[in-house]
Design a protein around this motif. Structure first.
Motif, mmCIF file in Angstrom:
data_model
loop_
_atom_site.group_PDB
_atom_site.id
_atom_site.type_symbol
_atom_site.label_atom_id
_atom_site.label_comp_id
_atom_site.label_asym_id
_atom_site.label_seq_id
_atom_site.Cartn_x
_atom_site.Cartn_y
_atom_site.Cartn_z
ATOM 1 N N LEU A 72 0.814 -1.212 0.000
ATOM 2 C CA LEU A 72 0.000 0.000 0.000
ATOM 3 C C LEU A 72 0.853 1.269 0.000
ATOM 4 C CD1 LEU A 72 -2.936 -1.110 2.306
ATOM 5 C CD2 LEU A 72 -2.909 -0.933 -0.196
ATOM 6 N N TYR A 75 1.746 1.517 -3.553
ATOM 7 C CA TYR A 75 0.526 1.912 -4.279
ATOM 8 C C TYR A 75 0.392 3.425 -4.313
ATOM 9 C CZ TYR A 75 -4.501 3.110 -4.068
ATOM 10 O OH TYR A 75 -5.721 3.699 -4.219
ATOM 11 N N GLU A 76 0.537 4.070 -3.157
ATOM 12 C CA GLU A 76 0.385 5.525 -3.104
ATOM 13 C C GLU A 76 1.446 6.227 -3.941
ATOM 14 O OE1 GLU A 76 -0.277 7.437 0.595
ATOM 15 O OE2 GLU A 76 -1.701 5.912 1.269
ATOM 16 N N PRO A 86 -4.424 8.675 -5.464
ATOM 17 C CA PRO A 86 -4.790 7.537 -4.613
ATOM 18 C C PRO A 86 -6.082 7.783 -3.834
ATOM 19 C CG PRO A 86 -2.463 8.069 -4.321
ATOM 20 C CD PRO A 86 -3.076 9.163 -5.154
ATOM 21 N N ASP A 89 -8.899 6.891 -6.302
ATOM 22 C CA ASP A 89 -8.855 5.577 -6.933
ATOM 23 C C ASP A 89 -9.681 4.554 -6.164
ATOM 24 O OD1 ASP A 89 -7.721 3.296 -8.538
ATOM 25 O OD2 ASP A 89 -6.947 2.802 -6.529
ATOM 26 N N THR A 90 -10.343 3.687 -6.891
ATOM 27 C CA THR A 90 -10.976 2.522 -6.271
ATOM 28 C C THR A 90 -10.516 1.238 -6.963
ATOM 29 O OG1 THR A 90 -12.935 2.756 -7.673
ATOM 30 C CG2 THR A 90 -13.038 3.736 -5.470
ATOM 31 N N TYR A 92 -7.537 0.190 -8.490
ATOM 32 C CA TYR A 92 -6.247 -0.411 -8.110
ATOM 33 C C TYR A 92 -6.287 -0.881 -6.661
ATOM 34 C CZ TYR A 92 -4.410 1.286 -12.505
ATOM 35 O OH TYR A 92 -4.207 1.503 -13.836
ATOM 36 N N TYR A 93 -6.888 -0.085 -5.801
ATOM 37 C CA TYR A 93 -6.980 -0.440 -4.386
ATOM 38 C C TYR A 93 -7.732 -1.760 -4.215
ATOM 39 C CZ TYR A 93 -7.556 0.162 0.640
ATOM 40 O OH TYR A 93 -7.515 -0.014 2.001
ATOM 41 N N ARG A 94 -8.879 -1.861 -4.849
ATOM 42 C CA ARG A 94 -9.663 -3.104 -4.747
ATOM 43 C C ARG A 94 -8.930 -4.277 -5.386
ATOM 44 N NH1 ARG A 94 -15.956 -1.530 -5.858
ATOM 45 N NH2 ARG A 94 -16.191 -0.145 -4.078
#
Length: 129
Positions: A72, A75-76, A86, A89-90, A92-94
């Motif tokens: 994570l 990711y950010e 970020p 975003d939904t 990539y996170y999911r």
């Protein structure tokens, strides 16, 4: 018949300008928008995986484990590098959370497995490690 009593909203939840309303989450992405893994760019995901490995090595030395927390963090940083917010975003996170449900400790194996599954429905194509 069962009746439910509604608890009054705390003052800081109200959007009427009263009592120091905090609108931190007022601009959040709509929860009604459905998740679609086909909107996930494999280049971005692979950059996240590579960066999370770099974080693991920097924090633990050679052979550092890629954890969800490190993923994570990557990711950010990677989404920002690709011009994706970020906070908004939904997809990539999911997608990353879905990978985390796979018990395999190797994130590349998790990714390839999910990539193959999604490719069968017409999405996620691109380079591999």
């Amino acid at each position: 018949m069962v009746t439910m009593m509604r608890t009054p909203e705390p003052e800081h939840w109200r959007d009427d300008g009263a009592a120091g309303y905090d609108d931190t989450y007022a601009e959040s992405p709509s929860v009604s928008r459905s998740y679609d893994a086909r909107e996930v760019d494999p280049v971005v995901v692979e950059d996240i995986l590579n960066h999370s490995e770099e974080i693991a090595v920097a924090e633990d030395g050679h052979g550092g484990e890629v954890t969800l927390l490190r993923l994570l963090k990557a990711y950010e940083a990677v989404l920002t590098e690709h011009g994706i917010s970020p906070e908004e975003d939904t997809n990539y996170y999911r997608f990353l959370l879905k990978l985390s449900l796979d018990p395999d400790p190797d994130w590349w194996v998790k990714y390839e497995r999910e990539k193959s599954r999604v490719a069968r429905v017409g999405g996620l194509s691109g380079r591999s490690p």
